[in-house]
Design a protein around this motif. Structure first.
Motif, PDB file in Angstrom:
ATOM      1  N   THR A  11       0.837  -1.212   0.000  1.00  0.00           N
ATOM      2  CA  THR A  11       0.000   0.000   0.000  1.00  0.00           C
ATOM      3  C   THR A  11       0.864   1.251   0.000  1.00  0.00           C
ATOM      4  N   ALA A  12       1.892   1.267   0.842  1.00  0.00           N
ATOM      5  CA  ALA A  12       2.790   2.421   0.888  1.00  0.00           C
ATOM      6  C   ALA A  12       3.599   2.547  -0.399  1.00  0.00           C
ATOM      7  N   PHE A  13       3.972   1.430  -0.985  1.00  0.00           N
ATOM      8  CA  PHE A  13       4.742   1.443  -2.232  1.00  0.00           C
ATOM      9  C   PHE A  13       3.941   2.090  -3.361  1.00  0.00           C
ATOM     10  N   SER A  14       2.656   1.758  -3.451  1.00  0.00           N
ATOM     11  CA  SER A  14       1.812   2.373  -4.482  1.00  0.00           C
ATOM     12  C   SER A  14       1.603   3.859  -4.207  1.00  0.00           C
ATOM     13  N   SER A  15       1.511   4.231  -2.925  1.00  0.00           N
ATOM     14  CA  SER A  15       1.325   5.637  -2.576  1.00  0.00           C
ATOM     15  C   SER A  15       2.565   6.466  -2.830  1.00  0.00           C
ATOM     16  N   ALA A  16       3.712   5.808  -2.955  1.00  0.00           N
ATOM     17  CA  ALA A  16       4.957   6.523  -3.257  1.00  0.00           C
ATOM     18  C   ALA A  16       5.086   6.846  -4.738  1.00  0.00           C
ATOM     19  N   GLY A  17       4.044   6.559  -5.507  1.00  0.00           N
ATOM     20  CA  GLY A  17       4.039   6.898  -6.929  1.00  0.00           C
ATOM     21  C   GLY A  17       4.422   5.761  -7.841  1.00  0.00           C
ATOM     22  N   LYS A  18       4.581   4.539  -7.330  1.00  0.00           N
ATOM     23  CA  LYS A  18       4.940   3.395  -8.141  1.00  0.00           C
ATOM     24  C   LYS A  18       3.684   2.702  -8.669  1.00  0.00           C
ATOM     25  N   ALA A  19       3.859   2.051  -9.854  1.00  0.00           N
ATOM     26  CA  ALA A  19       2.762   1.296 -10.476  1.00  0.00           C
ATOM     27  C   ALA A  19       1.511   2.152 -10.632  1.00  0.00           C
ATOM     28  N   ARG A  20       1.718   3.407 -11.034  1.00  0.00           N
ATOM     29  CA  ARG A  20       0.611   4.355 -11.269  1.00  0.00           C
ATOM     30  C   ARG A  20      -0.269   4.536 -10.034  1.00  0.00           C
TER      31      ARG A  20
END
Length: 730
Positions: A143-152
């Motif tokens: 969840t944090a990884f996606s919020s960091a701008g990764k994987a759109r």
């Protein structure tokens, strides 16, 4: 991000502080751990840190505290996400590391859920706290990884990638590594890469003597030749059946469908036994040909010919299940456009329809090629010691008089190298072209009729094979009703009564047959494993077709790993990996479910890739433009168009869970005995009648299940004409 991460943080904290990390006695639902939550082996991780000083369990606690502080105190969203990713990754790594380091004294992350549900735990309990803690930390990370701008910024996609990579890592790479590392071991201890190379490239393994008719070929070359011929024949037969079902008005389609699918639902060794009693030296067909045409009686069925025939019978349904959805998905408007430009039926099929089938053909070939390489039962029964392949050589290296784990590991690596080669060739042939034919535009019309030549070729290929299949299975049914198949043909019900007898006693009706226990155990495990297999397989296919991420090619090949290695190797590797903490599963039912899920997952992956390649990406884009997230798009748009792929994944995983033998022969226990292990035991004892009667009951059971699955899933509606026809009928 903050809300979702906080929710997972709460779930993880509950698992860590309240749920038992591992238990020595009692199941989870006995609630015995509640009264001893701060003492004994049933304690939660927090209780063990505070009460017993097990500081190696403090890593998750520290990670949760730091993540909570970051979520509460850091105001900048991007900085908050990056710090959370770092803390969650370190916490997850340290938690897994301590589980591997402590080993026999360490926490049992997972054990038999079904024993726990019954309240009868074994030496190791459920370990629900560890499982919940690890899962929550993983999803905080994604969840944090996606919020960091990764994987759109798509949390669903990143979470799905993280989940599947974790599952494949734990239940494929982790166990397989335990046995493959033996390939580098040398006698007396230690490892040697040079020693491995000398044995791997040995002429005993890769010998080409059969090509010069001077000596026999090595088992690797035998496996390659057999796999190529089996895959080619199976794909041609599968395509012929798919064309008949989708492009002709053949009257007996239901009967043909049953004959097409029935080989895949056959228990182990039964096809081999039927072929021996038909074409063996004293077989029915052999005697008939000898009387009518004076053909000499030989033992040709024992060797390449018999194994090839049995494998084509066994694996043609796989090719058909993949191809029928692909052939059905070709857009009629493209074929109509070809005919509008003056192309005849043959030209339309050759230049329009057939090229659009390329993903399905490639995936069907890859699956049947790998299935042939890894097949164990047919070469064992029909090889006759005259035709050795890698799978049987691996088996005898493990269970032979002189066990040689290093040789088994080298042979397994040879299998993997052949699988990787087939995978790369498949990717090269399909290429990067677009094969999308199902788009957001309305598409009406009927499929173009087959040319006369293609129709004749399809009928000439499929119908004789269907007739041959009917003969083989009539022999199986016949064998279940005679006293001794091949010797005494007196009619009897004795085999069915012995296996599935029911008696009326003073306490009511009782199941007295010897097969009931394994029958119900098998159905329960298969019913749980099938939907999980389809879910993981099709979820993986969605990632591979619709998403771009680093290492996708390696990830795709890794999903084929458990499929490429023979079941005997998988079974032994699971024993080596899961016979002790941190993941202690041997002797439980959950290890059988897990091995079925990850052994059969590639069929769902390849079928999903073939079907999803025909769905235009504009469908996803339109859904997201209208405000839906990725999860809603998958559930409401993609899944309804994936009916054939879902059917193929469910059907294959269900029947393979019932008919698989090599993967579970080392994993069954007295408490959890499978139907295949029961049948193999009867065959070894010479009780062929009971084995065949049990097989007949399983075939009927699986046919019933397939029909029910078809009714539940239904048929996808891709064309406007389908709706018009239904409206006219009403």
């Amino acid at each position: 991000m903050t809300r979702t991460a906080a929710l997972w943080l709460l779930v993880g904290a509950i698992g860590y502080c309240l749920l038992p990390w591992h238990m020595a006695d009692g199941g989870f639902w006995t609630f015995g751990w509640v009264t001893s939550i701060f003492s004994g082996d049933n304690a939660s991780a927090l209780a063990q840190v505070l009460g017993q000083g097990h500081l190696y369990l403090a890593a998750p606690l520290i990670a949760f505290v730091l993540i909570g502080a970051v979520l509460a105190l850091i105001p900048t969203p991007v900085k908050k996400a990056r710090l959370t990713v770092m803390i969650a990754a370190i916490g997850l790594f340290l938690t897994v590391l301590q589980g591997l380091a402590v080993v026999r004294a360490g926490p049992r992350f997972m054990t038999d859920t079904f024993l726990a549900l019954g309240g009868q735990g074994g030496q190791a309990g459920m370990g629900a706290g560890a499982l919940v803690t690890l899962a929550s930390m993983l999803f905080i990370l994604t969840t944090a990884f996606s919020s960091a701008g990764k994987a759109r910024g798509d949390a669903f996609v990143v979470g799905l990638i993280g989940l599947i990579i974790s599952l494949v890592g734990v239940f494929v790479f982790f166990p397989v590594s335990h046995i493959l590392i033996n390939a580098f071991r040398i006698e007396g201890g230690g490892f040697s890469f040079t020693h491995f190379l000398s044995r791997f490239f040995s002429s005993d393994l890769w010998g080409l003597g059969c090509l010069t008719f001077t000596h026999s070929c090595g088992p690797a070359i035998n496996s390659v030749i057999l796999a190529i011929m089996t895959a080619t024949t199976s794909v041609l037969l599968g395509l012929a059946f798919a064309l008949i079902f989708t492009r002709t008005d053949f009257k007996a389609k239901p009967l043909l469908r049953m004959l097409t699918v029935i080989p895949i639902i056959t228990p182990p060794f039964v096809i081999g036994l039927a072929l021996i009693l038909l074409f063996g030296r004293t077989g029915t067909a052999t005697a008939l040909f000898a009387d009518l045409f004076g053909v000499e009686k030989t033992r040709w069925i024992y060797g390449f010919g018999g194994v090839y025939l049995a494998q084509v019978l066994s694996f043609t349904p796989i090719a058909f299940l993949v191809l029928i959805g692909v052939v059905e998905g070709i857009s009629p408007s493209m074929e109509e456009a070809s005919q509008t430009l003056d192309a005849d039926a043959w030209q339309t099929f050759r230049y329009v329809s057939f090229p659009l089938m390329r993903p399905g053909l490639a995936n069907a070939f890859l699956l049947t090629f790998i299935e042939s390489l890894a097949d164990f039962g047919n070469p064992l029964v029909l090889g006759g010691g005259r035709f050795n392949v890698l799978s049987t050589e691996i088996y005898f290296s493990i269970v032979g008089t002189v066990a040689d784990p290093a040789k088994a590991a080298i042979l397994a690596i040879a299998l993997l190298s052949l699988t990787l080669g087939a995978f790369l060739l498949q990717r090269t042939w399909v290429g990067k072209k677009s094969y999308a034919t199902v788009t957001g535009k309305a598409d009406s019309g009927q499929h173009a009729a087959l040319s006369r030549g293609v129709k004749i070729a399809a009928y000439a290929t499929a119908l004789p094979w269907a007739a041959f299949t009917a003969v083989v299975y009539s022999m199986i049914v016949f064998g279940s009703f005679v006293k001794l198949w091949g010797y005494d043909s007196t009619f009897t019900w004795a085999h069915y009564i012995r296996a599935f007898g029911i008696k009326h006693t003073a306490h009511g009706w009782r199941l007295s047959g010897v097969a009931w226990d394994s029958y119900f155990t098998t159905l329960k495990i298969a019913s749980i494993a099938a939907p999980l297999t389809a879910l993981v397989g099709l979820g993986t296919a969605y990632l591979l077709v619709r998403q771009k991420f680093f290492g996708k090619d390696a990830f795709e090949f890794s999903t084929m790993l458990s499929f490429a290695i023979p079941g005997t190797v998988i079974g032994v590797s699971y024993i080596l990996a899961f016979n002790f903490p941190p993941i202690e599963l041997t002797g439980t039912s959950i290890i059988l479910i897990i091995v079925f899920v990850f052994r059969n997952m590639p069929v769902g992956v390849r079928g999903g890739i073939a079907a999803m390649s025909q769905l235009d990406a504009s469908l996803d884009e339109a859904s997201i433009t209208l405000g839906a997230n990725s999860f809603t798009t998958v559930r409401r748009v993609i899944a309804p168009l994936m009916g054939p792929a879902i059917m193929a994944a469910l059907t294959y995983s269900f029947v393979r869970a019932i008919t698989s033998v090599s993967a579970v022969i080392f994993l069954v226990s007295a408490r959890h005995n499978m139907a295949t292990a029961f049948i193999v035991g009867r065959v070894e004892n010479g009780e062929f009648g009971i084995a065949i009667a049990y097989s007949a009951v399983l075939i009927v059971t699986m046919l019933t299940a397939i029909i029910l699955l078809q009714l539940i899933i239904g048929q996808r509606t891709l064309r406007r004409s389908n709706r018009v026809q239904k409206a006219q009928m009403t």
